[in-house]
Design a protein around this motif. Structure first.
Motif, short mmCIF file in Angstrom:
data_model
loop_
_atom_site.label_atom_id
_atom_site.label_comp_id
_atom_site.label_asym_id
_atom_site.label_seq_id
_atom_site.Cartn_x
_atom_site.Cartn_y
_atom_site.Cartn_z
N TYR A 159 -6.10 -2.07 -94.78
CA TYR A 159 -7.10 -2.46 -93.69
C TYR A 159 -7.09 -1.45 -92.41
N SER A 160 -7.99 -1.62 -91.89
CA SER A 160 -8.17 -0.87 -90.59
C SER A 160 -8.76 -1.61 -89.57
N THR A 161 -8.27 -1.57 -88.13
CA THR A 161 -8.88 -2.23 -87.00
C THR A 161 -9.15 -1.44 -86.00
N ILE A 162 -9.97 -1.61 -85.03
CA ILE A 162 -10.13 -1.05 -83.84
C ILE A 162 -10.07 -1.76 -82.71
N ASP A 163 -8.86 -1.74 -81.73
CA ASP A 163 -8.88 -2.54 -80.54
C ASP A 163 -9.48 -1.97 -79.25
N LEU A 164 -10.04 -2.42 -78.45
CA LEU A 164 -10.61 -1.84 -77.28
C LEU A 164 -10.19 -2.73 -76.01
N SER A 165 -9.87 -1.95 -74.92
CA SER A 165 -9.25 -2.52 -73.67
C SER A 165 -10.07 -1.80 -72.52
N ILE A 166 -10.42 -2.81 -71.69
CA ILE A 166 -11.07 -2.36 -70.54
C ILE A 166 -10.28 -2.88 -69.24
N GLN A 167 -9.93 -1.95 -68.60
CA GLN A 167 -9.25 -2.45 -67.17
C GLN A 167 -9.65 -1.92 -65.87
N LYS A 168 -9.71 -3.06 -64.75
CA LYS A 168 -10.20 -2.58 -63.47
C LYS A 168 -9.30 -3.36 -62.44
N TRP A 169 -8.91 -2.64 -61.46
CA TRP A 169 -8.29 -3.15 -60.17
C TRP A 169 -9.38 -3.34 -59.30
N PHE A 170 -8.83 -4.49 -58.54
CA PHE A 170 -9.90 -4.96 -57.36
C PHE A 170 -9.10 -5.37 -56.12
N TRP A 171 -9.83 -5.37 -55.04
CA TRP A 171 -8.96 -5.57 -53.71
C TRP A 171 -7.74 -4.78 -53.36
N GLN A 172 -8.03 -3.46 -53.41
CA GLN A 172 -6.93 -2.64 -53.12
C GLN A 172 -5.77 -2.74 -54.06
N LYS A 173 -5.92 -3.04 -55.08
CA LYS A 173 -4.78 -3.30 -56.05
C LYS A 173 -3.91 -4.38 -56.08
N ARG A 174 -4.88 -5.40 -55.59
CA ARG A 174 -4.07 -6.80 -55.41
C ARG A 174 -4.48 -7.47 -56.82
N ILE A 175 -5.89 -7.41 -57.09
CA ILE A 175 -6.21 -8.06 -58.45
C ILE A 175 -6.57 -7.06 -59.71
N TRP A 176 -5.91 -7.33 -60.67
CA TRP A 176 -6.14 -6.64 -62.01
C TRP A 176 -6.73 -7.37 -63.30
N LEU A 177 -7.91 -6.95 -63.75
CA LEU A 177 -8.67 -7.62 -64.73
C LEU A 177 -8.63 -6.90 -65.94
N ASN A 178 -8.48 -7.37 -66.99
CA ASN A 178 -8.39 -6.59 -68.25
C ASN A 178 -9.01 -7.42 -69.32
N LEU A 179 -9.83 -6.79 -69.97
CA LEU A 179 -10.63 -7.42 -71.18
C LEU A 179 -10.28 -6.72 -72.50
N VAL A 180 -9.99 -7.41 -73.39
CA VAL A 180 -9.38 -6.84 -74.62
C VAL A 180 -9.96 -7.52 -75.88
N PHE A 181 -10.32 -6.57 -76.51
CA PHE A 181 -11.13 -6.94 -77.95
C PHE A 181 -10.40 -6.33 -79.07
N LYS A 182 -9.79 -7.28 -79.90
CA LYS A 182 -8.87 -6.54 -80.96
C LYS A 182 -9.86 -7.11 -82.23
N ASP A 183 -9.73 -5.99 -83.07
CA ASP A 183 -10.60 -5.99 -84.43
C ASP A 183 -11.85 -6.08 -84.12
N ILE A 184 -12.46 -5.03 -83.27
CA ILE A 184 -13.87 -5.35 -83.01
C ILE A 184 -14.83 -4.91 -84.13
N LEU A 185 -14.26 -4.57 -85.33
CA LEU A 185 -14.95 -4.08 -86.71
C LEU A 185 -14.90 -5.59 -87.29
N ASN A 186 -14.35 -6.61 -86.84
CA ASN A 186 -14.19 -8.02 -87.48
C ASN A 186 -13.90 -8.03 -88.93
N ASN A 187 -13.04 -7.20 -89.34
CA ASN A 187 -12.46 -7.43 -90.61
C ASN A 187 -11.37 -8.37 -90.71
#
Lengths: 192, 640
Positions: free
Chosen positions: B584-612
């Protein structure tokens, strides 16, 4: 394999473009409200009728294009009593790229991704069964025409795929109004 | 055989040398806090997915059976887990749930992973050690909050109320933690609490869970306190850890999960006295108390395991311009109670390590330890040679020989079975492993680094557990009878290529490929080895647009694996499950962004975006595309 190539192509292109444009990040923002006419194209209408919905979003300039967060609300009425009514709240983030047209109008296209939250109105269900959430993704396009001062009229169309076992495929047509403004410094500091 | 290997080690130490820098050591992996953040790691156990040279398998998605660098099978997990150098006993047997450690990823500064047998923090580790080094709080009062939620696609949605209904799939947990720190010039105090929930509703395991428990959720509460201070010409670190977990732990002996309530308690003190400029004295004292019993929702027959471990270690370190030398002594006392069966045993470990810098371009490291346990003496030794061939190329050559006492899966829900197995053993239960590694590293320039490596393993005199699982359609349970087979052996090798390239300041990518195969061995060993993929390929790309926003993507491929223990599954389950896990093969994707002068950190993660639809174990949960959102809030030095 094609999916894979496309993904990495998009990543490379967006990455290299994004890395070159940091100029107007978060300078301008807007709030928008819209009325939504929704239809489903994968058989959900066999069991539920979709009522008109509404939504709102906040948008600001990003490294390339604009980024927004928003929510869309829609209600569903069961065609029979055994299908409980439910409402959906689609909470999303989106990215959009825009081109300018005559009369200060603009046309944009982008992608939304978010969580499609469903609440079923049936008192016999447990809280676990009453609430359901699923990933939703889809492209959208928007036409925007300034009408008065900072106000604009927006018309948009979007496809949403909700990744339930039998996927739900919506087409939403929306009309609404937006108010644009220079992002205040305190808000910019929150984004940075 | 063992004496010839020891002689080989000693002779090699005289003729071989190695380089003073260890950063070309392919068996060592350093994962930084920013690596953890950029790659979308949420649970501590996700770290296994970042270790390319570790094989792993999971039934529920958060407890893993691992094989570090092909140094073990998935049986009898003996990976050592450390927090700031203190050995933290997770009380695990067949599957390791790293999430039991009282930390979340926002607390971690660095993860040091060693995947070659050698002495590490006073323990000779044959198959993998993971050391979590926590962040040092800033002066004043600081706190941070961590929250993550996740979901897997494929729920029925509204169709659950129609004739097209389908089973619900796993919600991927809810994790919340809070951390409060205070610190001064020469000390800091950290307190931490986390709570976690997971829903075990995957069709592959739901029936097994529901047949033994009225509650299908797993829950965890963990807390820790760390006090670190400088005193008496040294640094000292006190760690208290507490974890309580209601879970479903899979036991190989019975072939299914048990509804367990586990309580882990850890009290540890470690530190260093700097006696002179050249001599340090290190110490470590620890008491752990781990309990395992039926959870309150259990409908399964009663079981109970209580283990207490007292450990004390003293080690002296001497260093000068050419030599770094360590001598140490460890004493362990373990008490284990299984319902009405009690046992107690001692272990004494004497070890030494010599790192000799022959010149600026050559050095060698030799480790040796001897362990006295249950009347047996175990010998372990490692030699690592580093050679800086040129300013941009280097060579590593390493050997190790290690012995282990065969440890039965000591916990059984039926203590009488445990007793039967103990009686059936042969007198010779020492397992032996000879390992060697050769790696060549070349940096073409500052932006392109290339490594090629080969490994050889020779396992001999091994005792292995042999299972033949039978699928029972009623309740979807799996049952097994098992035997212990002795004198098992295997010879296996692997080759690895790694490339790291920085396209620009913004874009960096890595390529990894490995091939492994066994070429001689006993029948059972070779069959069990098939549960590891022959081919593995990993490609990752990282965009760091600035220090506030980043994107990361990973492509992973592994070839087919065959699980002979489940050979009857295909037809007994009417092809619902299979003893083969297809490539099998998978593709994972992660998007990260700091807010408020590095006080808040948000991370959106997708695992197996090919949906295998992925499986990691023949009877484990199947995973489709998953997505997670994690939120960190940091406030540093708010009151100084």
């Amino acid at each position: 394999m094609n999916k894979l190539k496309i993904l990495f192509l998009i990543l490379f292109i967006s990455g290299s473009v994004l890395s070159q444009s940091n100029k107007n990040i978060f300078n301008k923002s807007l709030f928008a409200l819209s009325y939504i006419n929704s239809s489903e194209h994968n058989g959900l209408d066999t069991y539920w009728n979709i009522e008109n919905g509404f939504g709102g979003y906040f948008q600001t300039q990003f490294y390339l294009g604009d980024i927004s967060v928003g929510i869309s609300h829609t209600s569903f009425k069961g065609v029979k009593t055994k299908y409980p009514d439910f409402s959906s709240n689609y909470i999303y983030v989106s990215w959009i790229g825009e081109i300018n047209l005559p009369l200060n109008s603009s046309l944009g296209a982008g992608i939304k991704v978010g969580s499609y939250l469903m609440t079923f109105e049936d008192d016999t269900l447990s809280s676990f069964q009453k609430n359901e959430s699923e990933l939703a993704v889809g492209p959208y396009a928007i036409f925007s025409l300034p009408v008065f001062s900072r106000f604009s009229i927006n018309i948009s169309g979007e496809f949403i795929t909700v990744f339930t076992k039998r996927s739900m495929k919506f087409f939403n047509l929306s009309a609404g109004i937006s108010y644009s403004f220079t992002t205040p410094n305190w808000l910019r500091r929150v984004f940075e | 055989m063992k004496y010839s290997i020891l002689i080989l080690l000693i002779i090699s130490s005289l003729v071989f040398s190695q380089n003073t820098e260890t950063n070309n050591d392919i068996s060592k992996t350093i994962i930084t806090s920013s690596d953890l953040k950029s790659s979308g790691v949420i649970n501590i156990s996700d770290i296994f997915t970042l270790l390319n040279n570790w094989n792993n398998s999971t039934i529920n998605g958060y407890s893993f059976a691992v094989s570090p660098n092909n140094l073990s099978l998935y049986q009898n997990q003996n990976v050592i887990v450390l927090i700031d150098g203190q050995q933290f006993d997770l009380g695990e047997h067949d599957f390791i749930n790293l999430n039991l450690i009282p930390l979340t990823i926002d607390q971690i500064d660095t993860v040091e992973v060693n995947s070659f047998p050698q002495i590490n923090n006073g323990v000779y580790v044959q198959s993998g050690v993971i050391n979590f080094i926590t962040k040092k709080p800033t002066k004043g009062l600081s706190f941070n909050l961590f929250n993550s939620v996740g979901n897997e696609v494929g729920d029925p949605g509204p169709y659950v109320f129609t004739q097209e209904r389908s089973p619900n799939v796993d919600k991927l947990g809810y994790l919340l933690s809070f951390n409060l720190n205070t610190g001064g010039e020469n000390w800091y105090l950290r307190s931490f609490i986390k709570t976690e929930e997971n829903y075990l509703t995957d069709p592959a395991i739901k029936d097994r869970i529901n047949s033994i428990s009225t509650d299908s959720k797993s829950r965890m509460l963990a807390a820790s306190a760390i006090l670190n201070f400088n005193a008496l010409s040294g640094n000292h670190n006190f760690l208290f850890g507490y974890t309580e977990s209601d879970d479903f732990i899979f036991y190989r002996q019975i072939g299914h999960e048990l509804p367990t309530n586990k309580i882990l308690k850890h009290f540890g003190l470690n530190g260093t006295f700097n006696l002179t400029q050249n001599i340090d004295l290190n110490y470590f004292i620890k008491k752990s108390d781990n309990e395992l019993k039926n959870r309150s929702s259990s409908t399964y027959s009663e079981f109970y395991e209580h283990s207490k471990l007292f450990l004390t270690r003293f080690e002296g370190k001497y260093k000068n311009k050419n030599i770094f030398m360590t001598f140490g002594l460890t004493y362990e006392n373990s008490e284990i109670a299984l319902l009405d069966v009690n046992s107690e045993f001692d272990r004494i470990i004497l070890y030494t390590s010599l790192n000799y810098f022959l010149s600026q371009n050559f050095n060698y490291l030799i480790d040796f330890s001897t362990t006295k346990q249950s009347g047996e003496t175990l010998l372990n030794g490692t030699l690592k040679n580093f050679w800086n061939i040129t300013s941009n190329s280097s060579l590593l050559f390493a050997f190790s020989y290690s012995q282990n006492l065969f440890v039965y899966n000591i916990f059984s829900p039926f203590p009488e079975n445990f007793a039967d197995i103990t009686n059936s053993t042969t007198s010779d239960t020492k397992s032996n492993l000879f390992s060697s590694a050769l790696s060549y590293n070349h940096s073409f320039n500052n932006n392109l680094k290339f490594t090629i490596a080969g490994d050889y393993r020779h396992f001999f005199d091994y005792a292995l557990e042999e299972y033949n699982y039978q699928f029972n359609p009623i309740g979807g349970s799996i049952e097994s009878n098992y035997n212990i087979k002795t004198n098992e052996y295997l010879k296996a090798g692997s080759g690895t290529i790694e490339l790291e390239h920085a396209i620009s300041e913004v874009v960096k990518h890595k390529f990894y490929y490995s091939y492994q195969a066994d070429f001689e061995g006993s029948f059972l060993f070779r069959e069990l080895w098939k549960s590891f993929p022959n081919h593995k390929l990993v490609y990752s790309i990282n965009f760091n647009f600035n220090d506030s926003f980043g994107l990361w993507a990973k492509y992973y491929f592994q070839s087919e694996t065959i699980w002979s223990e489940y050979q009857y599954l295909d037809f007994q389950s009417d092809k619902e499950s299979s003893s083969k896990i297809k490539a099998y093969s998978t593709i994972d994707l992660s998007i990260q962004k700091w807010f408020w002068q590095k006080r808040i950190w948000l991370n959106l993660v997708f695992k197996d975006i090919l949906n295998n639809h992925q499986y990691f174990h023949p009877i484990g949960a199947g995973f489709d595309m998953r997505f997670y959102l994690q939120f960190h809030l940091y406030f540093h030095s708010i009151l100084i």
